[in-house]
Motif scaffolding. Structure first.
Motif, PDB file in Angstrom:
ATOM      1  N   ILE A  37      13.234  22.198  -5.200  1.00  0.00           N
ATOM      2  CA  ILE A  37      12.766  21.551  -3.968  1.00  0.00           C
ATOM      3  C   ILE A  37      11.687  20.515  -4.274  1.00  0.00           C
ATOM      4  N   GLU A  38      10.787  20.822  -5.197  1.00  0.00           N
ATOM      5  CA  GLU A  38       9.756  19.863  -5.581  1.00  0.00           C
ATOM      6  C   GLU A  38      10.375  18.585  -6.139  1.00  0.00           C
ATOM      7  N   GLU A  39      11.445  18.724  -6.917  1.00  0.00           N
ATOM      8  CA  GLU A  39      12.090  17.541  -7.471  1.00  0.00           C
ATOM      9  C   GLU A  39      12.891  16.790  -6.406  1.00  0.00           C
ATOM     10  N   LEU A  40      13.459  17.527  -5.441  1.00  0.00           N
ATOM     11  CA  LEU A  40      14.140  16.848  -4.331  1.00  0.00           C
ATOM     12  C   LEU A  40      13.153  16.002  -3.526  1.00  0.00           C
ATOM     13  N   LYS A  41      11.930  16.500  -3.358  1.00  0.00           N
ATOM     14  CA  LYS A  41      10.907  15.738  -2.644  1.00  0.00           C
ATOM     15  C   LYS A  41      10.586  14.426  -3.358  1.00  0.00           C
ATOM     16  N   SER A  42      10.633  14.433  -4.690  1.00  0.00           N
ATOM     17  CA  SER A  42      10.365  13.195  -5.430  1.00  0.00           C
ATOM     18  C   SER A  42      11.548  12.231  -5.385  1.00  0.00           C
ATOM     19  N   VAL A  43      12.738  12.746  -5.066  1.00  0.00           N
ATOM     20  CA  VAL A  43      13.933  11.895  -4.983  1.00  0.00           C
ATOM     21  C   VAL A  43      14.057  11.268  -3.601  1.00  0.00           C
ATOM     22  N   ILE A  44      13.871  12.076  -2.553  1.00  0.00           N
ATOM     23  CA  ILE A  44      14.060  11.621  -1.172  1.00  0.00           C
ATOM     24  C   ILE A  44      12.712  11.220  -0.575  1.00  0.00           C
ATOM     25  N   PRO A  45      12.523   9.968  -0.203  1.00  0.00           N
ATOM     26  CA  PRO A  45      11.255   9.563   0.416  1.00  0.00           C
ATOM     27  C   PRO A  45      11.055  10.238   1.779  1.00  0.00           C
ATOM     28  N   ASN A  46       9.799  10.442   2.137  1.00  0.00           N
ATOM     29  CA  ASN A  46       9.420  11.021   3.431  1.00  0.00           C
ATOM     30  C   ASN A  46      10.049  12.398   3.637  1.00  0.00           C
ATOM     31  N   ALA A  47      10.063  13.222   2.570  1.00  0.00           N
ATOM     32  CA  ALA A  47      10.574  14.598   2.652  1.00  0.00           C
ATOM     33  C   ALA A  47       9.396  15.561   2.598  1.00  0.00           C
ATOM     34  N   HIS A  48       9.465  16.605   3.416  1.00  0.00           N
ATOM     35  CA  HIS A  48       8.394  17.596   3.510  1.00  0.00           C
ATOM     36  C   HIS A  48       8.998  18.981   3.349  1.00  0.00           C
ATOM     37  N   ASP A  49       8.348  19.838   2.567  1.00  0.00           N
ATOM     38  CA  ASP A  49       8.843  21.202   2.386  1.00  0.00           C
ATOM     39  C   ASP A  49       8.002  22.177   3.193  1.00  0.00           C
ATOM     40  N   TYR A  50       8.675  23.163   3.771  1.00  0.00           N
ATOM     41  CA  TYR A  50       8.040  24.199   4.569  1.00  0.00           C
ATOM     42  C   TYR A  50       8.522  25.567   4.078  1.00  0.00           C
ATOM     43  N   ALA A  51       7.590  26.527   4.058  1.00  0.00           N
ATOM     44  CA  ALA A  51       7.962  27.889   3.657  1.00  0.00           C
ATOM     45  C   ALA A  51       8.857  28.511   4.726  1.00  0.00           C
ATOM     46  N   ARG A  52       9.920  29.172   4.307  1.00  0.00           N
ATOM     47  CA  ARG A  52      10.883  29.747   5.242  1.00  0.00           C
ATOM     48  C   ARG A  52      10.306  30.979   5.941  1.00  0.00           C
ATOM     49  N   GLY A  53       9.667  31.855   5.187  1.00  0.00           N
ATOM     50  CA  GLY A  53       9.161  33.087   5.775  1.00  0.00           C
ATOM     51  C   GLY A  53      10.288  33.936   6.314  1.00  0.00           C
ATOM     52  N   THR A  54      10.107  34.505   7.488  1.00  0.00           N
ATOM     53  CA  THR A  54      11.130  35.345   8.129  1.00  0.00           C
ATOM     54  C   THR A  54      11.801  34.633   9.294  1.00  0.00           C
ATOM     55  N   TYR A  55      11.591  33.321   9.420  1.00  0.00           N
ATOM     56  CA  TYR A  55      12.149  32.584  10.548  1.00  0.00           C
ATOM     57  C   TYR A  55      13.653  32.408  10.385  1.00  0.00           C
ATOM     58  N   ASP A  56      14.340  32.492  11.514  1.00  0.00           N
ATOM     59  CA  ASP A  56      15.762  32.210  11.537  1.00  0.00           C
ATOM     60  C   ASP A  56      15.974  30.705  11.434  1.00  0.00           C
ATOM     61  N   LEU A  57      17.106  30.306  10.860  1.00  0.00           N
ATOM     62  CA  LEU A  57      17.364  28.881  10.655  1.00  0.00           C
ATOM     63  C   LEU A  57      17.515  28.143  11.981  1.00  0.00           C
ATOM     64  N   LYS A  58      17.994  28.828  13.017  1.00  0.00           N
ATOM     65  CA  LYS A  58      18.115  28.185  14.335  1.00  0.00           C
ATOM     66  C   LYS A  58      16.744  27.825  14.898  1.00  0.00           C
ATOM     67  N   LYS A  59      15.748  28.698  14.674  1.00  0.00           N
ATOM     68  CA  LYS A  59      14.398  28.412  15.154  1.00  0.00           C
ATOM     69  C   LYS A  59      13.783  27.253  14.376  1.00  0.00           C
ATOM     70  N   ILE A  60      14.110  27.175  13.077  1.00  0.00           N
ATOM     71  CA  ILE A  60      13.622  26.052  12.272  1.00  0.00           C
ATOM     72  C   ILE A  60      14.228  24.738  12.770  1.00  0.00           C
ATOM     73  N   VAL A  61      15.496  24.777  13.193  1.00  0.00           N
ATOM     74  CA  VAL A  61      16.146  23.587  13.755  1.00  0.00           C
ATOM     75  C   VAL A  61      15.432  23.139  15.024  1.00  0.00           C
ATOM     76  N   GLU A  62      15.091  24.072  15.899  1.00  0.00           N
ATOM     77  CA  GLU A  62      14.381  23.728  17.132  1.00  0.00           C
ATOM     78  C   GLU A  62      12.999  23.153  16.827  1.00  0.00           C
ATOM     79  N   TYR A  63      12.313  23.741  15.850  1.00  0.00           N
ATOM     80  CA  TYR A  63      10.986  23.233  15.463  1.00  0.00           C
ATOM     81  C   TYR A  63      11.102  21.810  14.908  1.00  0.00           C
ATOM     82  N   ALA A  64      12.106  21.577  14.057  1.00  0.00           N
ATOM     83  CA  ALA A  64      12.275  20.253  13.453  1.00  0.00           C
ATOM     84  C   ALA A  64      12.607  19.199  14.506  1.00  0.00           C
TER      85      ALA A  64
END
Length: 354
Positions: A144-171
């Motif tokens: 993921i760190e290397e993907l951030k250096s490849v794609i401009p304006n990319a941000h990484d967030y810790a997943r934790g216990t969140y469901d992917l649908k909730k992450i979609v709503e947050y994004a």
């Protein structure tokens, strides 16, 4: 005397006929005896090596003869002989009705109104959220760190216990344009989800052959310049859609001073990813074997120069294979799929979908 000459002639003819028959029988015996029919292992391997060596020598002779004929035709000002195109799996692929054509007006009209047009027409700046699966590994975080250096304006967030649908709503609320989810199995990244926001689609890829930057010999370190994007061989309707999805992850105004190139090369439905930096060097051109030089170089007494391009890989390096393309954002239960790869699709090696 005449009779003796006739007898001698007839004897010689009979001897030649016998020799020809003997030679023909020997040739038939040689042709019948294949290396696989020889029971002795050492003799079989020796015969096989000999046949392989003879075949290699014959191939070299044919190549030299073709090169000589080509050079001779150019010297005489004639049209050189056509070069034979080898048969490959790519140029013998099964015909596909969905292959895009340059004069397909319906395709261009659809591209102007699809989900990616806002980003590709520079109306919206891409903003990417990258996250992991719930049980990730250190190798997944490094990827993921290397993907951030490849794609401009990319941000990484810790997943934790969140469901992917909730992450979609947050994004969506934070105005992200896409989500990249890296899936890990047995501490090795093996899957990639790309979710286009706000309304999809969602692409699921199998991830394989991952090589991180630190494992690439003589690797380079990328700069913060916006990279150039190269997409190869996305020829079908499905391939065009996947290509536009990948293209929407990157800004459409590359900074050429950075000399960064990101390549997605599709071959036999496998998408190979590479990340390079390039540089152009001017080097002195060596004289040929006859000591010839150009007239301009002779008149000015200057060495002739040629420009060469050098590439340095920055990494990472990986391969993607499309598993499914789903309408809308991520939904495992009620989602409707545009395309799903099934095992019965792999009955022919010459059938490709991208």
């Amino acid at each position: 005397m005449g009779k003796e000459k006739k007898r001698k002639g007839s004897c010689e003819a009979e001897a030649e006929a016998v020799a020809e028959r003997g030679g023909g029988e020997e040739k038939r015996k040689k042709s019948r005896t294949a290396p696989s029919e020889i029971k002795n292992k050492e003799k079989r391997s020796a015969v096989h090596a000999k046949l392989k060596r003879e075949k290699k020598i014959l191939k070299r002779k044919q190549a030299k003869a073709r090169d000589a004929a080509y050079k001779k035709a150019i010297e005489l000002g004639e049209e050189p002989p056509e070069k034979k195109v080898p048969r490959t799996i790519e140029n013998t692929r099964e015909p596909d009705e969905t292959v895009c054509r340059p004069d397909d007006e319906e395709l261009f009209a659809g591209n102007d109104a699809d989900e990616f047009s806002a980003v590709l027409n520079c109306g919206v700046t891409p903003k990417i959220l990258i996250t992991t699966c719930r049980f990730h590994s250190s190798r997944g975080l490094a990827f993921i760190e290397e993907l951030k250096s490849v794609i401009p304006n990319a941000h990484d967030y810790a997943r934790g216990t969140y469901d992917l649908k909730k992450i979609v709503e947050y994004a969506k609320r934070k105005d992200f344009t896409a989500i990249i989810n890296v899936h890990t199995n047995r501490r090795e990244p093996d899957g990639l989800y790309i979710i286009k926001l706000p309304d999809g689609p969602t692409a699921h890829f199998k991830l394989s052959n991952l090589v991180l930057r630190k494992d690439i010999k003589n690797h380079g370190n990328p700069t913060s310049h916006k990279p150039e994007l190269v997409l190869n061989n996305f020829t079908t309707r499905l391939g065009n859609r996947i290509g536009r999805l990948i293209q929407s992850l990157f800004p459409q105004e590359p900074d050429f001073r950075g000399r960064r190139v990101v390549t997605f090369h599709n071959q036999r439905d496998f998408i190979f990813f590479r990340h390079h930096r390039y540089i152009f060097d001017a080097k002195e051109k060596k004289e040929d074997s006859k000591g010839k030089a150009t007239q301009a170089a002779k008149g000015k007494n200057l060495p002739e120069k040629k420009v060469i391009a050098r590439l340095q890989e920055c990494g990472p390096r990986f391969t993607l294979k499309l598993i499914s393309l789903q309408h809308g954002t991520f939904d495992t239960k009620g989602g409707e799929h545009e395309w799903v790869h099934k095992p019965e699709m792999d009955t022919s090696r010459r059938r490709f979908f991208l």
